[in-house]
Design a protein around this motif. Sequence first.
Motif, mmCIF file in Angstrom:
data_model
loop_
_atom_site.group_PDB
_atom_site.id
_atom_site.type_symbol
_atom_site.label_atom_id
_atom_site.label_comp_id
_atom_site.label_asym_id
_atom_site.label_seq_id
_atom_site.Cartn_x
_atom_site.Cartn_y
_atom_site.Cartn_z
ATOM 1 N N GLY B 165 0.814 -1.201 0.000
ATOM 2 C CA GLY B 165 0.000 0.000 0.000
ATOM 3 C C GLY B 165 0.838 1.236 0.000
ATOM 4 O O GLY B 165 2.063 1.201 0.099
ATOM 5 N N ALA B 174 -3.602 3.069 1.472
ATOM 6 C CA ALA B 174 -4.437 2.663 0.334
ATOM 7 C C ALA B 174 -3.619 1.789 -0.593
ATOM 8 O O ALA B 174 -2.384 1.780 -0.559
ATOM 9 C CB ALA B 174 -4.982 3.871 -0.400
ATOM 10 N N ARG B 175 -4.346 1.069 -1.455
ATOM 11 C CA ARG B 175 -3.652 0.231 -2.436
ATOM 12 C C ARG B 175 -2.987 1.134 -3.458
ATOM 13 O O ARG B 175 -3.384 2.290 -3.663
ATOM 14 C CB ARG B 175 -4.661 -0.692 -3.097
ATOM 15 N N ALA B 180 -5.500 -0.717 -7.303
ATOM 16 C CA ALA B 180 -6.757 -0.394 -6.640
ATOM 17 C C ALA B 180 -7.990 -0.726 -7.474
ATOM 18 O O ALA B 180 -8.921 -1.374 -6.961
ATOM 19 C CB ALA B 180 -6.755 1.072 -6.238
#
Lengths: 833, 225
Positions: B165, B174-175, B180
């Motif tokens: 991430g 977050a990815r 994502a």
Amino acid sequence: MAVIRCPHCGKPNPDFVETCQYCEQPIKDTESPAAGEAALSDGTIRKSLILRCPNCGKPNPDFLNQCQFCDTPLKSAGAAQTPQPGPESEPAADLPDWLRALRGEAAASDAPFTPPASEATHDWEWTGAGEAAPAGEPAGEIPDWLKGATGPFTGGEPGPAPAGEVPDWLKGTGALASTEQPSEPVSDQEIPDWLKGATGALTPEPAPAGEVPDWLKGTGALPVESAPPSGAPDKGAPGASTAFVEEPAEPALGAETPDWLRDLSGGEAAPPVGQPALSMEAPLPAILPGPEDEPDFLNNLRGAATPVVEEEQPDWLKSLGLSETPVPPTGSDAPALDFSAPAPSAEEEPDWMRTLRDEAAPPAEAAPAESEAEPDWLTALRADTPTAAESALPGTSPFALDLGDLPPSAEPEAAPAPGGEPDWLAALRPAAMSRPETPATPVEGLELAQGELPSWLAAMRPVEVERMIEPEADDYEEKVGILSGMRGVLRAEPSVVLPGKSAVNVHTLLYTEAQASQAEALAAMLLGDKATAPAGRRKARLAVPWERWLVTVVILFGLLAPPLLLPSLFPRPTRAAPETLAAFEVVEGLPVDRPVLVAFDYEPAHAGELGLLADAVVGHLARRGVPLVAVSTSLTGAGVAQEALDRLTAQNAYSETVSVINLGYLPGGPIGILQFSLDARASFAADFRGARYEDRGGLWQLPVLRAVSTLDDFGAVVVLSATAEGARAWIEQTQGRPTPMLLAVGAGVAPLVRPYYEAEQSAAQPRLAGFVGGVMGAAQYEARAGSPVSPSADFFWQMLGGGLWTSALLLLFGNLAHGALQALRRSRTKRKA
Amino acid sequence: MSAELVGVVVGALLSLMVLSYLIGDNPLYRVAVHTFVGVTAGYVMVVAAVNVIYPQLFLALLGTLTPERLLLLGISWLLTVLFAFKLFNPQSAVGRLPLAYLVGLGAAVAVGGALTGTLVPQVGATFVSLLPDPALAVDPLEQLVSAAVLLAGTVCTLAVFWYGGRTLPNGKVARPLLVAPFARLGEVFVGLALGVLYAGVVAGSVAYLAERLNAILTAVEQLLQ
């Protein structure tokens, strides 16, 4: 004052004491030997011997190891020291009369002295026992004056004495001889000088008038009219005898001094007759306590000493030529002692007295009776010691130390004569000597009179320094605790221990408003936790959960309603899925001479779904007449397999062991499957029922198993599994085998197993030939197989359909309702916010 | 009353007793559960003794004992005896040898089968051609959609399990940007897969319930007859 030896320890003690002051043993021991005699083990009595020091030549008693004058060892190896016999060993006839008299009195004493057997007799021990009594006196008879001197000191009652012979001065003292002779007089030569001057039995040698120290003049030991002593001061005179000079010089003897006493001190003038033989009027030598310091008995001696009337004087006293004298003053008015020898008549004077007087007289006058037989020590004494007129010191002990010329004393008040008082003696004399003014008062509660410190001892008392010590005022008032308000108590809070906070550098905590608010919130939380929340009303345990009941009712309705109310609501499928169709094709194409291995890997609980599959697939095999060999990797699956085989084969006339056999439980899971695929015969030796078929040659000789040895010998493998693991195990362990495999799994397992089937579809000949999943698959398979549908099967199908629809609708509407409620709550929360 | 009828009736009763859990935990349910557990345990012991222990350890000694057979039997007996020490706590350490042998052998077989039977074929199965194969009797469009869905599903599902991430300015993780969207799609596939599995479980449960109800009704019907 006579000194007696303790018969037990041999220490000297005053004659007035009854018990030894060292060992506290009674001194008056009638059974002890006489003084000066040692009780030997054989009962004989050894007389004390005298040893001459090889260094200084002074006489020393034989029991001493070192010379008491020069500390030279007396009993050395080379010392050819032969103990000289003491004066006690001389024949009685050679002894002077006075000495003989003393010995005779001592022998006749009631308390003979017994020195310790381990000790040699001391030099100045009385060894008069055994000696002949003086000529003038009967043997063993103690003069009255001597008896009186010892009797009261021991506390005994005064013994009977002729009243006419007792001088008045002696009467009051009670110092009359008692029946017990507490002590025995000591020979003159054994008495130290300091004691000689006090006893009066000594012959104080006259000291030269110019050389008489002031301290001695006042003692009265010297006659005032006496000529200066001719002899030089005895260097051997023990200056230590006057070490404790305390009293100032006493006035010299006055005309009141009896002549006999004056003669004793060495003066030419003999005291008038009638004077008391022993005048205690003159102050004692400095070493002796003064009249004020003297005990009562001695004061009584002085005070009560009354001149003896001539006609009351005993004959022996009359012989002394004592004249009548007035009452001698006492206390501070008491004149110094005058030990001048009286001049009794020659007939009446006792020999010892005569001897004393003679010795006290100048050497020219003194004429010892037996000069030739006189012991050497006495001769030496006479040669060494000064005359009575010259010598300011009393008679010195032959054993006294020779201190030589001493520097003059620094004391202005008591400046001794040149060469007289030694400096150390003068230095010891205190500047001011105070005499106790208060007489001795008896201690309350005791009959004993309180002792008085002698002057010489009082002079040694440390000077009291008065210092002003402020009284400690404890006005602290306690302020804490239960003792608050009290004074004079220990402080509850010691000021030393309590640490105090520093007023400077006080640390303040800095914090922000956010921190303060957080702290307040935390405090509120903590306080809120303490508050007990009221317990909510507990719901009744028997309350039925309406949600569960609702769902149950719906489902039951959905299950029962279609078959009962709406038959054929749910038609049976007419088309089969490709995988199901493929399976059918595989089964349809299997040869009937090769058995098919059917793996019943499901539990009885899964029989509702897998049973339908088994009926579809295995039934198709059975209808085709394909031999079936059943195995199960589940312990309970073998029983399910047996039940299915029994049900299916009965319809198709299958005979056991010919067309069908249940091998039973295959142990080991994947390992068992692998082993079975490699060597099927090694895995089983008997069937599910345990039959070994020995009569038929064994299990593997049965027609259905005769051609089977490995997995490859089977025509197909049908795996009926309720779990994905079971199906995967068969798929994985039989990888690479050419035997086709059909999978009949439940609806829940089908998605997990389908990839295996799908993965092999690209191959030319996929091993996984068919795949039947769930009740739908079974229905499709039976529809493809054209199996007739029984009413029960249809009923079941309707129930299944209704149940599935009901479940689906419940899930759908339930999720919708849940979502709607969630949205509603969010909207309400937003509205409230 | 035949045994079959008794069995049916007893089964129906036990089923009703288990279904009584609808009103909560009750003694009927407890009796039914304990009965099932006890019977199952007994049945299992009997099957293991009759089908495995007796024929494999005892009956095998009566047969022809070749050297190989004798060696195998000796090893079997040794491991069995050692494993029996697991029953005694002080000597339970002795049973670790056969247990270790079984665990090791099982792991080896399982790993080998997983590699050759699952991993390799599954990975190979994902290598599908988007181009339809005319040899297959499947509509080319269907093949294309199927292949695309398969490819997308595989890749997106793998993207879901991407644990790498990036840290956002607000502190959240977050990815990666490239991963994502695929992860988002992959979450859909994973959800669908799990849903299908759950549907199957529900279907099976319904089937089980229907079968039980059918059995109860059959029993009642037979009793009534």
